[in-house]
Design a protein around this motif. Structure first.
Motif, short mmCIF file in Angstrom:
data_model
loop_
_atom_site.label_atom_id
_atom_site.label_comp_id
_atom_site.label_asym_id
_atom_site.label_seq_id
_atom_site.Cartn_x
_atom_site.Cartn_y
_atom_site.Cartn_z
N ASN A 221 32.02 -19.22 -18.17
CA ASN A 221 32.47 -19.00 -19.53
C ASN A 221 31.47 -18.26 -20.41
O ASN A 221 31.74 -17.99 -21.57
CB ASN A 221 32.81 -20.34 -20.19
N GLY A 222 30.29 -17.96 -19.85
CA GLY A 222 29.30 -17.25 -20.65
C GLY A 222 27.91 -17.85 -20.49
O GLY A 222 27.65 -18.64 -19.58
N THR A 223 27.02 -17.48 -21.40
CA THR A 223 25.65 -17.94 -21.36
C THR A 223 25.31 -18.73 -22.63
O THR A 223 25.95 -18.56 -23.67
CB THR A 223 24.67 -16.76 -21.24
N SER A 224 24.29 -19.57 -22.52
CA SER A 224 23.84 -20.33 -23.69
C SER A 224 22.33 -20.53 -23.61
O SER A 224 21.77 -20.72 -22.52
CB SER A 224 24.55 -21.68 -23.77
N ASP A 225 21.68 -20.50 -24.76
CA ASP A 225 20.24 -20.68 -24.86
C ASP A 225 19.91 -22.17 -24.79
O ASP A 225 20.45 -22.96 -25.58
CB ASP A 225 19.74 -20.07 -26.17
N LEU A 226 19.02 -22.56 -23.87
CA LEU A 226 18.69 -23.97 -23.67
C LEU A 226 17.29 -24.33 -24.15
O LEU A 226 16.83 -25.45 -23.91
CB LEU A 226 18.81 -24.34 -22.19
N ARG A 227 16.59 -23.43 -24.83
CA ARG A 227 15.20 -23.70 -25.17
C ARG A 227 15.04 -24.95 -26.04
O ARG A 227 14.04 -25.66 -25.91
CB ARG A 227 14.59 -22.49 -25.87
N ASP A 228 16.01 -25.23 -26.89
CA ASP A 228 15.91 -26.42 -27.74
C ASP A 228 16.14 -27.71 -26.95
O ASP A 228 15.83 -28.80 -27.44
CB ASP A 228 16.92 -26.34 -28.88
N SER A 229 16.71 -27.60 -25.74
CA SER A 229 16.97 -28.78 -24.91
C SER A 229 15.88 -29.04 -23.89
O SER A 229 15.88 -30.08 -23.24
CB SER A 229 18.31 -28.61 -24.16
N TYR A 230 14.95 -28.09 -23.74
CA TYR A 230 13.91 -28.18 -22.73
C TYR A 230 12.56 -28.52 -23.35
O TYR A 230 12.25 -28.08 -24.47
CB TYR A 230 13.79 -26.85 -21.97
N SER A 231 11.78 -29.29 -22.61
CA SER A 231 10.41 -29.56 -23.03
C SER A 231 9.62 -28.26 -23.03
O SER A 231 9.78 -27.42 -22.13
CB SER A 231 9.76 -30.57 -22.07
N LYS A 232 8.76 -28.09 -24.02
CA LYS A 232 7.98 -26.86 -24.11
C LYS A 232 6.89 -26.79 -23.05
O LYS A 232 6.40 -25.71 -22.72
CB LYS A 232 7.35 -26.74 -25.51
N MET A 233 6.47 -27.94 -22.53
CA MET A 233 5.38 -27.96 -21.55
C MET A 233 5.87 -28.53 -20.22
O MET A 233 6.74 -29.39 -20.17
CB MET A 233 4.20 -28.81 -22.06
N ASP A 234 5.27 -28.02 -19.15
CA ASP A 234 5.55 -28.49 -17.80
C ASP A 234 4.22 -28.62 -17.06
O ASP A 234 3.32 -27.81 -17.25
CB ASP A 234 6.46 -27.50 -17.07
N TRP A 235 4.09 -29.64 -16.24
CA TRP A 235 2.86 -29.79 -15.46
C TRP A 235 3.16 -30.49 -14.15
O TRP A 235 4.16 -31.19 -14.01
CB TRP A 235 1.79 -30.56 -16.25
N GLY A 236 2.28 -30.26 -13.18
CA GLY A 236 2.48 -30.85 -11.86
C GLY A 236 1.33 -30.54 -10.94
O GLY A 236 0.24 -30.16 -11.37
N VAL A 237 1.58 -30.69 -9.64
CA VAL A 237 0.54 -30.49 -8.63
C VAL A 237 0.95 -29.36 -7.70
O VAL A 237 2.14 -29.07 -7.50
CB VAL A 237 0.30 -31.78 -7.83
#
Length: 201
Positions: free
Chosen positions: A125-141
């Protein structure tokens, strides 16, 4: 087992080790998804590119900080069979410690932090911006292996496992980024020569 145990110290005593600190550029393809105990995702192809800084840290060791721009993603199938996908772009800073087992072959492990730059969902049905739903930081190993040649060309295979959920205000899914990447790098500069009596291939 005893002959193998006796052979290993002899092998390690005859390896050659990192020869110089430097600056390089690297990039390559990857496959990524999001891991969640409550939902399933399929892998999507992506890519990574950036700079790496191999620093001589000991007889058999290099410390390698990097700055990378990385495109990740995952595909999802809804209960009605509808396929959607999410694409994300992160500025990532991996820091790995590399242990050399021979002239060129090495294994590495470390940590990685990332800053979200882009997140978008694609549906029929189209595209949508998810930046407001995602954590700004990511970390891992990170963990992997590679081959660093004397010519300055470096090959690396690396697995990343995120330790932080990527969604905000999420109380059920807790998805985490995962990826497997293959990169080719080239050392543009070498800052410090270290002579160990042998040369890399």
């Amino acid at each position: 087992m005893r002959p193998i145990a006796l052979f290993v110290p002899l092998l390690l005593a005859n390896v050659a080790f990192p020869q110089a600190s430097g600056l390089g550029i690297k990039g390559g393809p990857l496959l990524s998804d999001t891991h969640s105990g409550a939902s399933r995702s399929d892998k999507l192809p992506g890519a990574t590119i950036g700079l790496y800084f191999p620093l001589h840290a000991g007889t058999r060791l290099e410390l390698q900080p990097e700055f990378m721009l990385t495109a990740l993603g995952a595909a999802y199938e809804g209960s009605d069979g509808e396929i959607s996908s999410v694409r994300t772009v992160y500025a990532q800073v991996p820091i790995a410690m590399k242990l050399f087992l021979s002239n060129a072959v090495n294994f590495h492990a470390g940590v990685q932090g990332g800053r979200l730059l882009f997140a978008e969902q694609y549906t029929p049905n189209g595209t949508s911006d998810l930046r407001d739903s995602y954590s700004k930081m990511d970390w891992g190993v990170i963990i992997g292996g590679g081959v660093d040649l004397r010519s300055g060309v470096d090959f690396m295979l690396r697995y990343y496992s995120g330790m932080a959920p990527v969604l905000l205000n999420d109380e059920s899914l807790f998805p985490r980024n995962r990826s497997m990447q293959f990169t080719i790098g080239y050392r543009l500069m070498q800052f410090k020569s270290v002579n160990h009596g042998r040369r890399r291939k």
